[in-house]
Every structure is written in structure tokens, then in C-alpha cells.
Design an enzyme around this catalytic site. Structure first.
Site, short mmCIF file in Angstrom:
data_model
loop_
_atom_site.label_atom_id
_atom_site.label_comp_id
_atom_site.label_asym_id
_atom_site.label_seq_id
_atom_site.Cartn_x
_atom_site.Cartn_y
_atom_site.Cartn_z
N CYS A 99 0.32 -1.26 -0.14
CA CYS A 99 -0.07 0.37 -0.03
C CYS A 99 0.66 1.23 0.32
O CYS A 99 0.56 2.42 -0.01
CB CYS A 99 -1.01 0.04 1.50
SG CYS A 99 -2.07 -1.50 1.52
N HIS B 285 -6.13 1.53 5.09
CA HIS B 285 -6.51 0.58 4.07
C HIS B 285 -7.23 -0.51 4.79
O HIS B 285 -6.70 -1.29 5.47
CB HIS B 285 -5.23 0.03 3.35
CG HIS B 285 -5.44 -0.67 2.66
ND1 HIS B 285 -6.89 -0.93 1.60
CD2 HIS B 285 -4.91 -2.32 2.23
CE1 HIS B 285 -7.04 -1.81 0.60
NE2 HIS B 285 -6.54 -2.16 1.14
N HIS C 128 -10.24 -4.06 4.71
CA HIS C 128 -10.98 -4.62 3.64
C HIS C 128 -12.41 -5.01 4.01
O HIS C 128 -12.79 -5.94 3.45
CB HIS C 128 -9.92 -6.28 3.41
CG HIS C 128 -8.95 -6.41 2.49
ND1 HIS C 128 -7.69 -7.35 2.67
CD2 HIS C 128 -7.92 -5.45 2.12
CE1 HIS C 128 -6.82 -7.00 1.54
NE2 HIS C 128 -7.16 -5.78 1.29
N GLU D 41 -26.38 12.62 9.61
CA GLU D 41 -26.03 12.54 10.89
C GLU D 41 -24.58 13.25 10.38
O GLU D 41 -23.62 13.36 10.82
CB GLU D 41 -26.67 12.51 12.17
CG GLU D 41 -25.97 13.15 12.64
CD GLU D 41 -26.16 14.86 12.96
OE1 GLU D 41 -26.58 14.72 12.37
OE2 GLU D 41 -25.22 15.37 13.70
N HIS E 13 -12.71 -5.44 -3.39
CA HIS E 13 -11.42 -5.08 -2.72
C HIS E 13 -10.97 -4.23 -1.17
O HIS E 13 -11.20 -5.14 -0.39
CB HIS E 13 -10.42 -4.40 -3.58
CG HIS E 13 -8.91 -4.83 -2.90
ND1 HIS E 13 -7.25 -4.37 -3.47
CD2 HIS E 13 -8.85 -4.23 -1.52
CE1 HIS E 13 -6.43 -4.00 -2.39
NE2 HIS E 13 -7.23 -3.81 -1.92
#
Lengths: 226, 226, 226, 226
Positions: free
Chosen positions: C80, C98, C100, C123, C175
Site C-alpha cells: 500500500c 486501508h 478490506h 448525521e 477490494h
């Protein structure tokens, strides 16, 4: 197991059941065997994950009278105690769990007007004493009543119904379930197995996967009539 | 990793799997590598989140005989042991996980009469050794049997089927799944990845999102026939 | 905040995200600001809830080169990292998460062929910096690629698209998602808010409650054409 | 209970509510009674599971002015404080909980255009003070507003509506709910009971099980008109 250990395990199980969302809002309850052959019962109106060992009562199996009070004299035993002692007498067990798990309410809904749900084709049936994964297991469903003590009559009828001889639990419509076992470990195993099974029949029904066959309520006598 | 560390990690993983509702009601199991090249196996009939390091057995990979008993002589090794040693021999792995996760039962239901489910279009496929996110991955589904040891024959057939060479797990209909890896870390990674993938195919199927294509069961030979 | 504290918080957040099922199977990742203005990045291939403070890399924001290795020289920085440095440069932020999470995959599915999902009438939109609960918020959805580094091009296009100026996250189809904030606290808040919002749009869509209007992908230029 | 204990319990409850996904993304809030008869209120913009006892404000019940600041002078009291003091004055309670639980948003969605949801046929109704399981319980639903303080007018109207006299909570559409009780223990019990009840009506509605009857909004006067 000495009373002190039983008390410790009971409050630990209540914390576990709270984490699983099976007891909440001070609802639900549990009992285990006291050294003198009676029941250690949690108090009513208390947040169940915060019950302390000294908050438990010893309740007489024969008449639900209090044999030993909780340390805090303001506490009263759970209203479930009448169901607990009934099941203890009729089934010879010493640990009973009562939950309000949403999955057990939905399993009761699934029964519609029938007086039971059918659980079949699940390995987890083996988690219930005496069952195989080939069994077609009937769990009774009874109607809720205004007060918990009033459930006694229908629980008693259910316990006397030979169709439910293999059941270690009962669903109470709109309410939750009672599950029992000889000792706390069996009651815990049965509680986990039944909550899994209730979740499974609801999950399968809503997806149309292997739905249980809900049959009209018929007594064994009628079925055996030639 | 020494046996003591392996034992500690195995009981820690069982606690983690219990928290995730993958093992419950004393069901489920796990094994890891023993120092002498065999398997450390959890006992049967024990609440899996409460297994202690000294409760584990060393089981012989070649014939599932007990090489070293648990400290508590009343314990017996998990019935899964026959599946564990079979997979260990056939795949050359030393860690196998068995769960009853509801998501794996529903993924098996999703297969209908097919002998596998298809998993595709998910990044998490990369969590399985050797796979890319472009693979169309087949996970075998076998029928449940009355006793766990009787699954051996169908697991063996599945392991011999070239369509499933890339699979590190098998779904058992109405029951759950077995997932394996070379060591405990790979088995843990595969267990997390497969449970995610099973949940994803079920969640997509019920919403009509990117449903997996379930194909009729055909052998590779038939497919390759000109 | 000194590097040591940042490292402690990063591994604590990974444990929290694991408990919420947002990272699993060694997938997912996080970065935070290093003292020298670059990024502290978690390693790849490691069970994320078990990352230790000394396992983190310092990665150069300008070119993703490694400025300081992890203590264990066998570790490599998360793939990443290329996305992390791109977002850090383009948005001037220093913390990117990140995950999943299945909810983010389903939110991506919900987009169908569109290049975004619309979030409105919630909200929790206020949990994203700059938004009000009256906004119609567009979160971009990009296609997955075989390798994580290949996502760089489409993330870059998305960051350059004025329709998505208000977004602090991007969904990657099949992903998961990337979510960012100026510092770790904002990234955490955005991560929690977006995961809630993704879950909400999916839950509403499947029940037909206040579904978001998914519009065909059109550029701002086309919309502004008289 | 001394202020110190109240502060400890408030931050403990926030951690519990975070674990249940009822508060997240810095949203949500809670207050409890201060020793001087006013309210201990959590700060705004802080990750709620990380609030410390010294982060709480004492807020005046009569006018929402700050009677005692948090130790960290950069903190400001939660914007909910205006709702909290209103409910405290009108209902004579001292503990109010505000959550963004997705289940409460979906329960609000379920109301459609109605100004309330109906909860009935659930034992958990007994978790709300004064209710029986035979009650048909109306929980008001009000529209969201751009700023939390603007909800005051509609909360006030709701509190004045005799149809909602038995309610200890209000749903805010697209937002979440407010739930209260005399003290923190009652507020906790009501919070758990209402979140269970909201989840139950949504779960039943989506399966067609015992759906609550949502009636058009009519005033008691109209209903009693001969």
C-alpha cells in the site's frame, strides 16, 4: 465444585453472555448447583454483566423458597427462579440459562402458530446431549405471559409432552429462551449450541436455504392413532 | 518454534476463534506442528476457548495414534484428528483448523447440489497462498456424515481431485469447514481469508451483487474430452 | 507526538481494526506521520493485529523509498505504501488507513457500473471534515488491479477529479477502501465514519429505505455545459 | 455516588457503547448527575471511547451554561448538552445517552412519514420503566436538523405530546437516538433495552415477522373525539 467456584463461574458466564448480546437491559439469568443440592440464582433487576459472586441466592429446588440470601439485602432473586426450580425438578438438572437473544425471538417468530420449531441437517445438533446430526429435533415454543412466573404452567405442559423429550430448551415467543444442562458446563454447551441453531434456522429461512419443515402441532396420541 | 510456544499459540487461537463465533458449543478444533514432526491436537468435548496448553495431544501423522497424552488422562483427542492427519499427509502441512462458523454452513448451502462453490473478484483471494485476485477459485463442498471420522473418504477424494489443487480448505455441508496451512501462521491467515470469502459470497448472493457462477459438477476428464 | 508514541498508536489502531473485522488475513494497513515529515508504514504479510512498534518502516513521502527499516530485516513495507505516499503528497495528509471491510466491498458493489456512491441524509456525514448532514457526498469507486501498486494511476485520476474534492476516501471494487486524514486521530475518525456510512447505504439499499441516488458518471465539464 | 465515581462510570459506559458500535467517529454522547444536581457532560470532537474522567464538564441544568470546565481548556462540551438539559428539566432525569447506532437509524427509516414507531409483543419492553410486555409502546421520531442544538424545539414538542408520555427515548431520523433515565443505571438499562427493541422491529419488518403497526400521526384529542 465448591459454592465459591460455582459463584465465580456463574458471574463469568453472565459477562460472556452479555458480550454475545444474549443478556442485556438487566434481562436474562442463570443458575447453577449449590453444594447442598439446590440452586445458586442471580438477582433480578441487576445489570447481569455486573453481578458479583456474593449477589447470588441459594434457592430451594422443591419450593423456590430462599435458603440463603445475597449479601446485599436489598436484592431479590430473579423471577426466573420459578422456571428454574421447575426444570430442575422435572429434568433433574442443576443449571439453567435464560436469554433474550434476538435470534431466539426470531426463531420463535419463525414457528408462526406452531408449538415448536424443527431443527435438522446441522452438525451442531451434536452439541445437544443425546442428539446426532441425522435427528429431526423439535424445540417447543410457548406463548409469553405478563409475568415470568406465569410461564410455569406452559413450561410444565411442554416438559410433559413426549414430543419434546429430547429437548434441553424451550423458546418463549416474543421473549427468548430457557436452556438447561446437568451442570454448568453442559448448560453452557447447550446454550451455545441452541443459539447457533436458532441463528442457523433463521438465516436459512430468510434465504430459502434448507428451510426446516414446520409441522402443525399434533399430539403423539393423534399421530399414533391407526 | 518449541512445543511449549506452539501449545500457547494454539490455545490463544482457539480463544480468538471463539470470540469470532467460529468455534462454540465445544465444537471446532485445531492442530499445529509438534517438535517431532507430528501434530499437537486439541481434545474433544472441551469448551475450546478454555483449552489449556497441557490439554493437547501429540498425534502421529502416519496413523493417528497417540504419541503423547494430555496431562488430564480423562481427555481424548478430537475426532477431527483423522481428518487432520489425512490432510497433513496428503498436503504436507502441519496446521489445520476446523470451524462451525455459520457463514461456512451458508456458503455450503449456496452450493446447492454442486460439489463446490466458486469464489472470484475479491482481493482477499490473495490471502490464500498462490492465488491472485483474478483467479476463479473453487472450494470443494462435501456432504456431512454421521461421524467426523467418516468424512475421511470424501476428504481424500476431494484432495485427489485436480480441480481443487489450489484449495487450502473444504466446506462440509450442514457442518462447517476445514482450512489448512504449512504452519500455524499460514493456517490462521487462510482461516481468516476463507471465512471472509465465505461471508462475502453469501452476502453478495443474497443481495444479487456479483453472484458466483455455480457450475454443475464435472470432472476435469470430462471437461477436457474433445 | 514523538515517533515512539506514533508507533504505539498505530499498532493499537491495527488491533482495534482487527477486532472490528476491518483488517484480517494479513490484509489491510495503516500509516502515520514520522517525526521527520515522512510516513511510518506497517509491514506486508504480517498479521496486522500482531504488528509491533519496531516492525514499522519510515517511508519517504516523495518517492516511497525506505528511510528507515524495521528492526526485523526480513520484513518489507506494505505494498500500500505507493498509495499512501501518493495520497500524502496530493492531499497533504500524513495518516492513511486501508481496510478490506466487507461493508466497503458491498458499498462498491452497490455502485454497479458508476464510478462513485452517493451518501446523503445521514448525521454521520459530519464525521468527515468539512461536511454537513445536508450534503450529498460522493465517494469515488475505482476498479481493482492485480497488484496494489497498479492502483496508483486510478487513485491519482480520482484525486484530480473535482467531483471528489470533498472525499477523504476511495472505494476499490472487490477490494475495500482507503481513508485518510491530516493526522492519525482524523484518519481514525474518518475511518469509523466512512465504515458506518458504507454500512448504512448498504443496509438501506437492501431494505429499500432511503436509497442513495446513483447517477451516471459525468464530468463536471459536461454538467456545466450550457 | 460522588462525582469521581460518576466520572469513572461515564467513561466506562462510553467504552462499552463504542464496543457495541453505538458511538463511533467521535459521535454520540452521555451525561450523568453531578453532586450539585447538574450534569456531567462529555466533550465534543473527542473519540468517545478515549474520554478520560477529567475531560467531563459540569453543565447547568437550567441554562446549559458551564459550571465547571474540563481539565483540558481546549475542550468544549458536547453540542448535545442543549438536548440533555432540556430532557433533564422536562423529565426530571439526570442521565441521557445519545447514540448513532445504525439500528436506530433503520428504526427511524421504518417509520416512513409517521412521527413514531410502534413497539409491541416483546418481553424487552419490561426493560423500560413502567412498561409491561402487553403494551403497545410509541417511540417518537423527529426530523434531523443541521445543528444538534436546533433539535431542541422538536424534542420539546415531543416531550409535551401525551402520546409519548411513556417514552424514555426519541429517534432522530437519519441520525440516531436519545435515551434517558433517572440515573446512569436506568439510562444504561433503557439504552440497552431500546437498542434491542429497535433492532427487533427492524429485523421483524424485513422478514415480515410480526411487523409493528405504524399508524398515522393523530393527537389524543382527535382519537377521543366522539
Amino acid at each position: 465444585m465448591a459454592d465459591d467456584q460455582t459463584r465465580e463461574l456463574l458471574v463469568e458466564l453472565l459477562r460472556d453472555f452479555y458480550r454475545k448480546d444474549w443478556v442485556s437491559g438487566t434481562g436474562g439469568g442463570i443458575c447453577g448447583p449449590s453444594d447442598d443440592g439446590h440452586l445458586l440464582v442471580a438477582p433480578t433487576g441487576v445489570h447481569k454483566e455486573r453481578v458479583r459472586p456474593e449477589d447470588l441466592f441459594v434457592v430451594d429446588v422443591s419450593d423456590t423458597s430462599i435458603r440463603r440470601r445475597a449479601a446485599d439485602t436489598a436484592l431479590r432473586p430473579s423471577e426466573c427462579a420459578h422456571i428454574f426450580t421447575l426444570v430442575a425438578r422435572e429434568r433433574g438438572v442443576r443449571s439453567i440459562v435464560h436469554t433474550h437473544a434476538l435470534g431466539s425471538v426470531l426463531a420463535g417468530d419463525l414457528a408462526g402458530d406452531a408449538d415448536h420449531v424443527v431443527i435438522e441437517r446441522l452438525e451442531m445438533l451434536k452439541g445437544i446431549r443425546g442428539l446426532t446430526n441425522e435427528d429431526r429435533h423439535l424445540v417447543p415454543v410457548i406463548d409469553n405471559t405478563p409475568r415470568e412466573a406465569q410461564l410455569v404452567a406452559s413450561v410444565q405442559r411442554m416438559l410433559a409432552d413426549p414430543r419434546f423429550d429430547a429437548a434441553f430448551g424451550v423458546l418463549v415467543r416474543d421473549h427468548g429462551c430457557y436452556v438447561w444442562g446437568t451442570d454448568m458446563w453442559e448448560a453452557k454447551r447447550h446454550t451455545e449450541a441452541y443459539h447457533y441453531l436458532f441463528g442457523a434456522v433463521v438465516a436459512r429461512a430468510e434465504r430459502g436455504y434448507r428451510p426446516p419443515v414446520v409441522q402443525p402441532s399434533t399430539s403423539v396420541e393423534e399421530e399414533e392413532r391407526p
